[in-house]
Motif scaffolding. Sequence first.
Motif, short mmCIF file in Angstrom:
data_model
loop_
_atom_site.label_atom_id
_atom_site.label_comp_id
_atom_site.label_asym_id
_atom_site.label_seq_id
_atom_site.Cartn_x
_atom_site.Cartn_y
_atom_site.Cartn_z
N PRO A 267 0.82 -1.23 0.00
CA PRO A 267 0.00 0.00 0.00
C PRO A 267 0.85 1.27 0.00
CG PRO A 267 -0.84 -1.57 1.59
CD PRO A 267 0.45 -2.14 1.07
N VAL A 268 1.94 1.28 0.76
CA VAL A 268 2.79 2.46 0.82
C VAL A 268 3.50 2.67 -0.52
CG1 VAL A 268 4.80 3.49 1.91
CG2 VAL A 268 3.13 2.26 3.27
N ILE A 269 4.01 1.56 -1.08
CA ILE A 269 4.70 1.65 -2.37
C ILE A 269 3.72 2.16 -3.43
CG2 ILE A 269 5.83 0.32 -4.18
CD1 ILE A 269 6.92 -1.51 -1.99
N LEU A 270 2.53 1.59 -3.42
CA LEU A 270 1.53 1.94 -4.44
C LEU A 270 1.18 3.42 -4.39
CD1 LEU A 270 -0.21 0.52 -6.58
CD2 LEU A 270 -2.05 0.46 -4.90
N ARG A 271 1.09 3.95 -3.16
CA ARG A 271 0.70 5.34 -3.00
C ARG A 271 1.74 6.27 -3.63
NH1 ARG A 271 -1.04 4.75 2.09
NH2 ARG A 271 0.90 5.40 3.02
N ASN A 272 2.99 5.86 -3.61
CA ASN A 272 4.05 6.76 -4.04
C ASN A 272 4.62 6.44 -5.40
OD1 ASN A 272 4.52 8.48 -1.53
ND2 ASN A 272 4.46 6.40 -0.74
N ILE A 273 4.31 5.26 -5.92
CA ILE A 273 5.02 4.78 -7.10
C ILE A 273 4.71 5.63 -8.34
CG2 ILE A 273 3.40 3.10 -8.04
CD1 ILE A 273 6.56 1.63 -7.54
#
Lengths: 541, 252
Positions: free
Chosen positions: A185-191
């Motif tokens: 979820p964190v990666i997805l938010r920033n990717i």
Amino acid sequence: MISLKPLAGALALAFLAVLAGGACISLAVEALRGSAEGFAAFDSYLWRIARFTLLQALLSMLLSVGLAIPLARALHAHPDFPGRTLILRLFALPLALPALVAVLGITSIYGRNGLLAALFSWLGLDVIPNIYGLTGILLAHVFFNLPLATRLLLSNMDSIPEDYWKLSSQLGMGKWARFRLIEWPVILRNISGIAGLIFMLCITSFTIVLTLGGGPRATTLEVAIYQSLHFDFDIARAVSLTLLQLCLTIAVLSVLSLSGRPTEEGFSLRTTTRRFDQTTLGTRLLDGATIIVGLLFVALPIAGTVVSGLAADLLRLLGESLVWRAILTSIVLGASAAALSLIISLALVVAREYLASRRGYASPKLFERSLDRGASLIMVIPPIVIGSGWFILSRHFVDPFSLAPFMVVSVNGAMAIPFAFRILRPTWDTAASRHNRLCAQLGITGWSRLRLIDWPVLKRPSSVAFAFAMALSLGDLGTIALFGNNSTQTLPYLLLQRMGSYRTQDAAGLALILGVLCLLLMIAADRGAGTLAKREVANIG
Amino acid sequence: MAERSRTEAPTTDGAAIRLDAVDFDYDDMAMHFDLIIEPSTITAIIGPSGAGKSTLLNLIAGFETAKSGRIVIAGADVTHAAPSERPVSMVFQDNNLFAHLDVTANVGLGRKPNLRLDETDRVAVAEAIAKVGLSGKEHRKPEALSGGERQRVAIARALVRNRPVLLLDEAFASLGPALRHAMLDLVGDLQEETGMTVVMVTHHPGDALRLQSLLVFLDNGKVVASGPAADLLSTKAPTLLRKYLGAEDSAL
């Protein structure tokens, strides 16, 4: 009382408007005048270049981000990995290196006579690596952007609250569940922001494509603009290429503005999070291997630059007056560009804050918003567009090459403004919000305020911005490649010439000198920025 | 604008503060103040968040300008005067000090805004620092001071400025109870000595009792009740105030 602040802001905006507007008007006029000829230039050749520009940027982005995810995860999972801090410091290096220096480093590893070729022949393999073309462009872009993406992702992962890791180990989450529920979820938010940034950097990449592209098959718009102006002197083609590049940049930026910017909270060298999960030996080995491969990928070309630079005849190089003149020219032009970008950014920052605190609760007016936007104008209108616009315009009046010093200082200065603005603005705005009421009450105004209150606060961010802008300008090849000539040669320009005439040894030596110069400036800027961040935390006074 | 001499004796008489039908729009909230504060008194302003406590102080200090009405301090109309021209010193909750200047310089700014201090200024600064109990820490930077000490520096600066009105905008809110009481006592002593008019915004009604002050209760941008703290905080308090105090008690 009349303040000079809005006037300074207006002058700064006017400079940027003339610089960018002049180029655009020149291009538009030129396009309209020879319209038949100009539009005929929109042929299949042009579309092929545009397609390749997008393709290489897309592949570079996918590779960089795709490889950064496992690397960032491995680095995050092992906060006590030996030399982790050092590795992260090393990962900040490529951004500080001029592209030309990195290109030489990459050829020293993957090139025809590089380390890899030596390894193949030692193993008795009959393979000679050829990196010119798409392979080389991708290698170089990944070299620059993989460490960037890794650092950004890592800082995002550091923002995951410690409680999540406690919870995941308490609940006995497996590796996959942890990835899916906590990390992804964190990666997805920033990717999307990170990918967009890399895509943008690769679309406007000039030096790497010029030196590693190797021919018309693998050429991007920026390089084609340069070639049509510098070698073919085909104005109609240059105009259509430049307009296409401008449209492409604006289109990509408007898509990007939907996805938001990546955020990097400070310099994330510290290990903020403790992990509570028990890792298996297999995971540890896999993660360790990932980190080592990533490390080698970044470290080898840098080491290659140093080794082949030292192997060059540095003493002879430093005995050449041409080299000394290039070094001096670089330093004078770099310092002027840095000073220009610092003055313009300061004017924008100070005027913006003045208007913002004057209006109170009302919503910002057009002028204030223009001051904000003006700072990132150069992001929308790439330096090569400005350069070629002025090149085409000025040829009616003067010899464009005689403008080299002015154009290098103006365009390189403008290139650094978005960064200088971002370095200066938070410090200035915080200081102003702390000091405005106090100064108003104590009657501290004018020169007294500048001397006692504002300058002490601005001193450090100003020198950080100056060092950063100067390093950026020193390493830039784009504008000088367009305007450079025998009377005005910077270090990167001389380096490019030596590469072109296959004086590889000289090129390696010059690259080392240039790399060290830029690095020293970047280290100074980084140190300053570090203490700046610490001071922000300490000063709650 | 009344002329104030900077060389007058350290004992200033307090000034009366009068707000005549002052209107002010805070975002969408219309505020209206009618208030008289007698000279040489201590007044505590209390009320729920967003009631306009800080706005009231900002209007007196000149950080906000009234839409209509008059603000009169020491008999002079200061409605449109700049903050530095008003006979007022204000201490904020934080950011009272310039972080890069030491204690002496921070206090000295109250004497000369360009910091070109002469001998009398230096004496006055040293005396004020001694008075707030910071002797020996003259050359410290704010980062080397505790929260309470920073506020003492701000009060020392207010002392050397020698203005008849001292405004405290939740100046001690971030200090612990013992420290807050010590600071209140310091303010009380200094007020007794100089006779200045003190107006403070606080979240603790107990502060008003400790200094035996007057109390002004604000709600929704208006003065709802005012009078001696000892009366207002007793069982005779008006309903709105009792509700506010009750809510405060239950929150504790």
